[in-house]
Design an enzyme around this catalytic site. Structure first.
Site, mmCIF file in Angstrom:
data_model
loop_
_atom_site.group_PDB
_atom_site.id
_atom_site.type_symbol
_atom_site.label_atom_id
_atom_site.label_comp_id
_atom_site.label_asym_id
_atom_site.label_seq_id
_atom_site.Cartn_x
_atom_site.Cartn_y
_atom_site.Cartn_z
ATOM 1 N N LYS A 131 -32.357 145.374 21.442
ATOM 2 C CA LYS A 131 -32.437 144.792 22.788
ATOM 3 C C LYS A 131 -32.584 143.286 22.656
ATOM 4 C CE LYS A 131 -34.995 144.898 27.123
ATOM 5 N NZ LYS A 131 -35.914 145.640 27.981
ATOM 6 N N LYS A 133 -28.372 146.820 23.984
ATOM 7 C CA LYS A 133 -28.517 146.258 25.320
ATOM 8 C C LYS A 133 -28.570 144.745 25.242
ATOM 9 C CE LYS A 133 -31.723 146.314 29.106
ATOM 10 N NZ LYS A 133 -33.054 146.587 29.528
ATOM 11 N N TYR A 144 -24.833 150.888 36.596
ATOM 12 C CA TYR A 144 -25.117 150.952 38.030
ATOM 13 C C TYR A 144 -23.914 151.483 38.811
ATOM 14 C CZ TYR A 144 -29.121 148.332 36.510
ATOM 15 O OH TYR A 144 -30.261 147.958 35.836
ATOM 16 N N ARG A 199 -38.940 136.288 27.094
ATOM 17 C CA ARG A 199 -39.329 137.414 26.246
ATOM 18 C C ARG A 199 -38.923 137.203 24.789
ATOM 19 N NH1 ARG A 199 -40.901 140.732 30.254
ATOM 20 N NH2 ARG A 199 -39.525 141.185 31.987
ATOM 21 N N ARG A 232 -34.431 141.655 37.316
ATOM 22 C CA ARG A 232 -35.784 141.153 37.586
ATOM 23 C C ARG A 232 -36.006 140.988 39.086
ATOM 24 N NH1 ARG A 232 -36.243 137.632 31.970
ATOM 25 N NH2 ARG A 232 -35.891 139.485 30.687
ATOM 26 N N SER A 247 -27.730 144.610 34.543
ATOM 27 C CA SER A 247 -27.578 144.103 35.902
ATOM 28 C C SER A 247 -26.619 142.915 35.999
ATOM 29 C CB SER A 247 -28.945 143.715 36.453
ATOM 30 O OG SER A 247 -29.595 142.794 35.590
ATOM 31 N N GLU A 290 -33.855 147.052 13.227
ATOM 32 C CA GLU A 290 -34.548 147.666 14.365
ATOM 33 C C GLU A 290 -34.140 149.129 14.537
ATOM 34 O OE1 GLU A 290 -36.936 146.726 16.228
ATOM 35 O OE2 GLU A 290 -37.045 144.543 16.211
HETATM 36 C C1 PBG Z 1 -37.665 146.537 30.954
HETATM 37 C C2 PBG Z 1 -36.218 146.578 31.269
HETATM 38 C C3 PBG Z 1 -35.392 145.513 31.618
HETATM 39 C C4 PBG Z 1 -34.159 146.083 31.864
HETATM 40 C C5 PBG Z 1 -34.262 147.449 31.691
HETATM 41 N N1 PBG Z 1 -35.545 147.737 31.298
HETATM 42 C C6 PBG Z 1 -35.671 144.085 31.838
HETATM 43 C C7 PBG Z 1 -36.112 143.217 30.754
HETATM 44 O O1 PBG Z 1 -36.299 143.622 29.600
HETATM 45 O O2 PBG Z 1 -36.329 142.052 31.063
HETATM 46 C C8 PBG Z 1 -32.941 145.324 32.270
HETATM 47 C C9 PBG Z 1 -31.879 146.132 32.886
HETATM 48 C C10 PBG Z 1 -30.849 145.351 33.582
HETATM 49 O O3 PBG Z 1 -30.761 144.110 33.500
HETATM 50 O O4 PBG Z 1 -30.027 145.997 34.248
HETATM 51 N N2 PBG Z 1 -38.388 146.946 32.090
#
Ligand code: PBG
Length: 342
Positions: A214, A266, A331, A235, A224, A292, A251
């Site tokens: 990730k 991801k 989505y 992060r 968010r 997203s 990982e």
């Molecule tokens: C953590 C999480 C995130 C997403 C899925 N699970 C956000 C992040 O790590 O900042 C992002 C998913 C997306 O952007 O569609 N809660």
């Protein structure tokens, strides 16, 4: 490739004649039926996982401004969306909760009556085992500082304190009926800790999908908004630097050694090289999260008439599948599940 063009008719064409091609890949593209028959890979509805959001304290579903067409649901509209996804043939559902109250330790994530646990119970009551119900394990929707863990004295996320909470969250999610839990926090040792806690609680059959590779991505921006994150910083001390490659293998290997049943990459489209590398490296199912920002980019361009919406979406899904994802969190899952043919 064992094409030896030196021996082909091309090479021995009489002097002065034009050299027409002997090899004609276009023969196999001539009709839709030929293209279908010779397709090497094809994404199907079974591969798609639909994310759904349950928001505490609303009486009507709310559209997420930066993700047109995606909603924060009420309990009632969540059940309806889950049933629609199943009717469309999607392979799974990934649930997120948006609590009314946040606090420093994200206590809503481990509360048996917390919003995500409520969502899991509602959805499982609606769809049972007819699809696969997945809970996302993290604290960032539940903490008032927006990080996906508890903060240590140095202001950074305290790894070991956080994974203890993830283990509790996993158990309450499994109790609520999740078939799979998916830790997304990128804390070291999270999968092993969660596996041990699930087993100790009698949940040996609940699987773990590790968000293994990730990246610290700006393509999570609209999410968010979707979960009303209160994160101010970034992060980068726990998610990966986008330029790294081999770190993802490490990982993934760690997650598998700790007991992950499946692994995830991801975001998806900007990281297809990582997806392919991991697909070549492991023998467990691989998920990719079309995040997203990937959604909003295409929707925004399509709304302006700059991209052909449907074709672009199917091309993106096809590419993610081709690169090695056996499952795609998208989505668009419900909308596109019924229309995935060449
Ligand atoms: C953590 C999480 C995130 C997403 C899925 N699970 C956000 C992040 O790590 O900042 C992002 C998913 C997306 O952007 O569609 N809660």
């Amino acid at each position: 490739m064992n094409l030896n063009l030196n021996n082909s008719a091309d090479a021995i064409a009489a002097p002065g004649t034009s050299r027409l091609p002997l090899h004609r890949p276009r023969r196999l593209r001539r009709t839709p039926a030929l293209r279908r028959l010779t397709a090497e890979t094809q994404v199907s509805a079974n591969n798609l996982i639909m994310p759904l959001f349950l928001r505490e304290g609303i009486s009507e579903p709310r559209e997420i401004p930066s993700m047109p067409g995606v909603f924060q649901h009420t309990r009632e509209s969540l059940r309806k969306a889950a049933a629609e996804a199943v009717a469309a043939g999607v392979g799974g559902l990934m649930l997120f909760g948006i609590p009314l109250h946040k606090d420093p330790t994200g206590s809503g994530a481990v509360d048996p009556e917390g919003i995500l646990q409520t969502a899991l119970r509602e959805v499982v009551a609606e769809v049972g085992d007819s699809t696969v119900v997945i809970g996302d394990i993290n604290l960032d929707e539940y903490t008032d500082h927006g990080h996906t863990g508890v903060l240590g004295a140095d202001g950074d996320v305290d790894n070991d304190a956080s994974i203890r909470l993830y283990a509790q969250a996993a158990v309450v999610q499994a109790d609520a009926g999740a078939h799979i839990v998916a830790p997304s926090g990128m804390m070291d040792g999270q999968v092993g800790h969660i596996r041990a806690a699930l087993d100790a609680a009698g949940h040996q059959t609940v699987a773990i999908l590790g968000y293994s590779a990730k990246y610290a991505s700006h393509f999570y921006g609209p999410f968010r908004d979707a979960v009303e994150s209160s994160l101010k910083g970034n992060r980068k001390t726990y998610q990966q630097y986008p330029g790294n490659i081999r770190e993802s293998l490490r990982e993934v290997d760690l997650d598998l050694a700790e007991g992950a049943d499946m692994v995830m990459v991801k975001p998806a489209l900007p990281y297809l090289d990582i997806l392919r590398m991991i697909a070549d490296h492991v023998d467990v199912p691989i998920a990719a999260y079309q995040v997203s920002g990937e959604y909003s980019m295409i929707e925004a361009a399509a709304a302006r008439g700059w991209l052909a919406r449907e074709e672009s979406i199917i091309e993106a899904l096809t590419s993610i599948h081709r690169a090695g994802a056996s499952m795609i969190i998208s989505y668009w899952a419900t909308e596109f599940a019924p229309r995935l043919s060449i």
